[in-house]
Scaffold this active site. Structure first.
Site, PDB file in Angstrom:
ATOM      1  N   HIS A 163      25.736  45.106  43.799  1.00 38.11           N
ATOM      2  CA  HIS A 163      26.298  46.390  44.253  1.00 38.11           C
ATOM      3  C   HIS A 163      25.850  46.692  45.677  1.00 38.11           C
ATOM      4  CE1 HIS A 163      27.270  50.780  43.944  1.00 38.11           C
ATOM      5  NE2 HIS A 163      26.208  50.871  44.732  1.00 38.11           N
ATOM      6  N   GLU A 164      24.570  46.495  45.965  1.00 44.81           N
ATOM      7  CA  GLU A 164      24.069  46.782  47.310  1.00 44.81           C
ATOM      8  C   GLU A 164      24.664  45.822  48.341  1.00 44.81           C
ATOM      9  OE1 GLU A 164      22.711  49.474  47.769  1.00 44.81           O
ATOM     10  OE2 GLU A 164      22.291  49.927  45.676  1.00 44.81           O
ATOM     11  N   HIS A 193      28.050  46.991  49.369  1.00 46.54           N
ATOM     12  CA  HIS A 193      28.032  48.000  50.437  1.00 46.54           C
ATOM     13  C   HIS A 193      27.969  47.333  51.804  1.00 46.54           C
ATOM     14  CE1 HIS A 193      28.072  51.814  48.426  1.00 46.54           C
ATOM     15  NE2 HIS A 193      26.990  51.573  47.711  1.00 46.54           N
ATOM     16  N   GLU A 224      31.137  54.356  46.215  1.00 46.01           N
ATOM     17  CA  GLU A 224      30.337  53.857  45.088  1.00 46.01           C
ATOM     18  C   GLU A 224      31.217  53.103  44.106  1.00 46.01           C
ATOM     19  OE1 GLU A 224      26.981  53.883  44.722  1.00 46.01           O
ATOM     20  OE2 GLU A 224      27.083  54.624  46.786  1.00 46.01           O
TER      21      GLU A 224
END
Length: 296
Positions: free
Chosen positions: A131-132, A135, A203
């Protein structure tokens, strides 16, 4: 390019806030000085905002030598999505959480708390770090980090008395009162500005791409549920003191956070999990078999 344009728009808004505060407190002279300070801070934040945030949270960089499992996990995920290897940091905090930072993929960093490394198994941790990395791949981190740095700095204008010096004692007292009132109003306003500017759709997008990167949407869903449960009641003092950075984390680090309303920094975990389950169904994923990894 879209995210870069949004970043410049946000910076312009924050400069306008700086100038407005300067004018209210110090008149034209205060506005001019605030403008120059804002310009200098914008330049500094663009190049150093990641370092500011990492230093704020006392993050310590790790390597394959002193944190081999964690570092190699990030390395494998970054290679999978063909990203440059980000710097890897660990934050000493009992609250399980993580964030990414950096002005571009070539100058990016990911950070996880010690609480996160202890709470999750390897599969769940892979979901979080994917997930990071999403980003970073989506180039969200420039907007997230620069805006957090500048919004948090607005409240410090009141601590620059040389900008707003008055020769008359009565006027000085009046100015001090105005300063205090403005700080009281602008501190939450700055945090709200960040919350509104950093769209919650980011998100969702990072969840979706992160699920694809790690290849297991339900791993990320499971991690989000576990983080939310464990983070409740675990204070993050640095985040509480710097609420403008809350949107950077995978789960809202503030004790009062978590409500999926107009001003929330994050979508509700239940909504995120529901979407990840839909992605899993689309990809033909199977339910995760829970197991213990090297941290949990």
């Amino acid at each position: 390019m879209h995210n870069h344009n949004r970043t410049f728009i946000l910076i312009a808004i924050i400069v306008a806030l700086f100038v407005t505060v300067g004018h209210l407190i110090g008149g034209p002279r205060g506005a001019m000085m605030a403008f120059f300070i804002a310009g200098a801070m914008n330049f500094y934040a663009y190049w150093n905002s990641d370092k500011i945030v990492l230093r704020m949270y006392d993050a310590h960089e790790v390597t394959a030598h002193n944190a081999p499992d964690f570092y190699c996990l990030v390395q494998d995920l970054a290679a999978k999505v063909k990203l440059p290897m980000p710097r890897v940091y660990i934050i000493s905090s009992d609250q399980p959480n993580a964030f990414a930072t950096g002005r571009n993929p070539e100058n990016a960093a990911v950070a996880a708390t010690t609480g996160l490394l202890k709470a999750l198994d390897l599969r769940q941790l892979a979901g979080v770090m994917a997930h990071e990395l999403a980003h970073i791949a989506n180039r969200d981190t420039l907007t997230m980090t620069v805006t957090a740095t500048l919004a948090g700095a607005i409240g410090h204008l009141a601590h620059l008395p040389f900008l707003f010096h008055s020769n008359r004692e009565g006027e000085q007292r009046s100015h001090n009162t105005v300063i205090h009132l403005i700080v009281m109003v602008l501190a939450p306003l700055a945090a709200m500005l960040v919350q509104l500017a950093i769209s919650r759709t980011r998100e969702y997008s990072a969840d979706e791409l992160g699920a694809i990167i790690c290849g297991d949407p339900l791993a990320l869903a499971s991690a989000l549920q576990r983080i939310e449960v464990l983070a409740q009641g675990v204070d993050n003092p640095v985040a509480e003191e710097n609420p403008a950075t809350a949107h950077m984390f995978i789960i809202n680090p503030l004790m009062h956070g978590g409500i999926d309303n107009l001003f929330a920094t994050h979508p509700s975990t239940s909504n995120r999990v529901r979407r990840l389950q839909q992605i899993a169904e689309h990809l033909g994923s199977t339910t995760i078999t829970r197991h213990k990894g090297p941290w949990g």
